[in-house]
Enzyme design. Sequence first.
Site, mmCIF file in Angstrom:
data_model
loop_
_atom_site.group_PDB
_atom_site.id
_atom_site.type_symbol
_atom_site.label_atom_id
_atom_site.label_comp_id
_atom_site.label_asym_id
_atom_site.label_seq_id
_atom_site.Cartn_x
_atom_site.Cartn_y
_atom_site.Cartn_z
ATOM 1 N N GLY A 296 41.680 42.852 66.188
ATOM 2 C CA GLY A 296 41.326 44.140 66.779
ATOM 3 C C GLY A 296 39.837 44.396 66.820
ATOM 4 N N GLU B 58 47.630 43.128 72.256
ATOM 5 C CA GLU B 58 47.746 41.787 71.653
ATOM 6 C C GLU B 58 49.059 41.670 70.877
ATOM 7 O OE1 GLU B 58 43.003 40.813 71.150
ATOM 8 O OE2 GLU B 58 44.075 41.615 69.455
HETATM 9 C C1 5RP Z 1 40.329 41.448 69.925
HETATM 10 C C2 5RP Z 1 40.683 40.490 68.860
HETATM 11 C C3 5RP Z 1 40.019 39.169 68.865
HETATM 12 O O1 5RP Z 1 40.980 38.172 68.903
HETATM 13 C C4 5RP Z 1 39.188 39.026 67.620
HETATM 14 O O2 5RP Z 1 38.318 40.139 67.532
HETATM 15 C C5 5RP Z 1 38.378 37.736 67.622
HETATM 16 O O3 5RP Z 1 37.424 37.791 68.623
HETATM 17 P P1 5RP Z 1 36.329 36.660 68.810
HETATM 18 O O4 5RP Z 1 37.032 35.458 69.333
HETATM 19 O O5 5RP Z 1 35.357 37.250 69.795
HETATM 20 O O6 5RP Z 1 35.694 36.421 67.476
HETATM 21 O O7 5RP Z 1 41.499 40.740 68.006
HETATM 22 O O8 5RP Z 1 40.941 42.687 69.741
#
Ligand code: 5RP
Length: 225
Positions: A95, A103
Amino acid sequence: MTQDELKTLVGQAALHYVPDGEIVGVGTGSTVNKFIEALATIKHRVKATVSSSVASTERLKALGFTVLDCNEVGELAVYIDGADEIDDHGYMVKGGGAALTREKIVAAQSRRFICIADESKLVSALGAFALPVEVIPMASRRIARQFAAMGGKATLRLDRLGKPLVTDNDQHILDVTGLRLTDPLAFETQVNQWPGVVTVGVFAQQKAQVCLLATAQGVKTLSFE
Ligand code: 5RP
């Protein structure tokens, strides 16, 4: 290797889990953006996609993918998404990109959750990353008090203009620090029941079946099936 290179590597590795001619569930975030780029190289093998955010939908459409609504499809074979933290059971905190509700919906509709992450995301216990919780705005203060009673500190997430960030579902996000997530399944169940909570960013019921972890030595596969 830079973090960006690690994300590219793991985004490409996820192609191995994309079944031919199926509808693919696509998550959100900078790691998933690398996966979307990689997916474009095998677009002819992808029937359609289901996306977990407006941002990913726009990215997918710009590359010519068909993006379907969850209600137009049945169970998906696979959902590919990143995480803010993942532990050695496949439980995750998600998140950071504010897309946690969609998601979790797409993950729930998928047989397998393939988590793609760089090694900085693997933790022995969840909780160092501030836990995102999507809430109905009128309930945010009361929910913040409920977290305070558990020893947590909830902060309303703001946008670039300093206003409360509004999610794709027109709700707000609390980021909660100071929690002990020793039993992620029980914690998720408990917080889910609070009035006004839309989604808690603990993904224990919708945990990952596989984590592809990008390391300087290459991509490691962790299985939680
Ligand atoms: C978005 C998410 C993403 O999967 C999480 O924040 C990881 O993001 P990133 O790949 O940019 O590190 O939960 O709501």
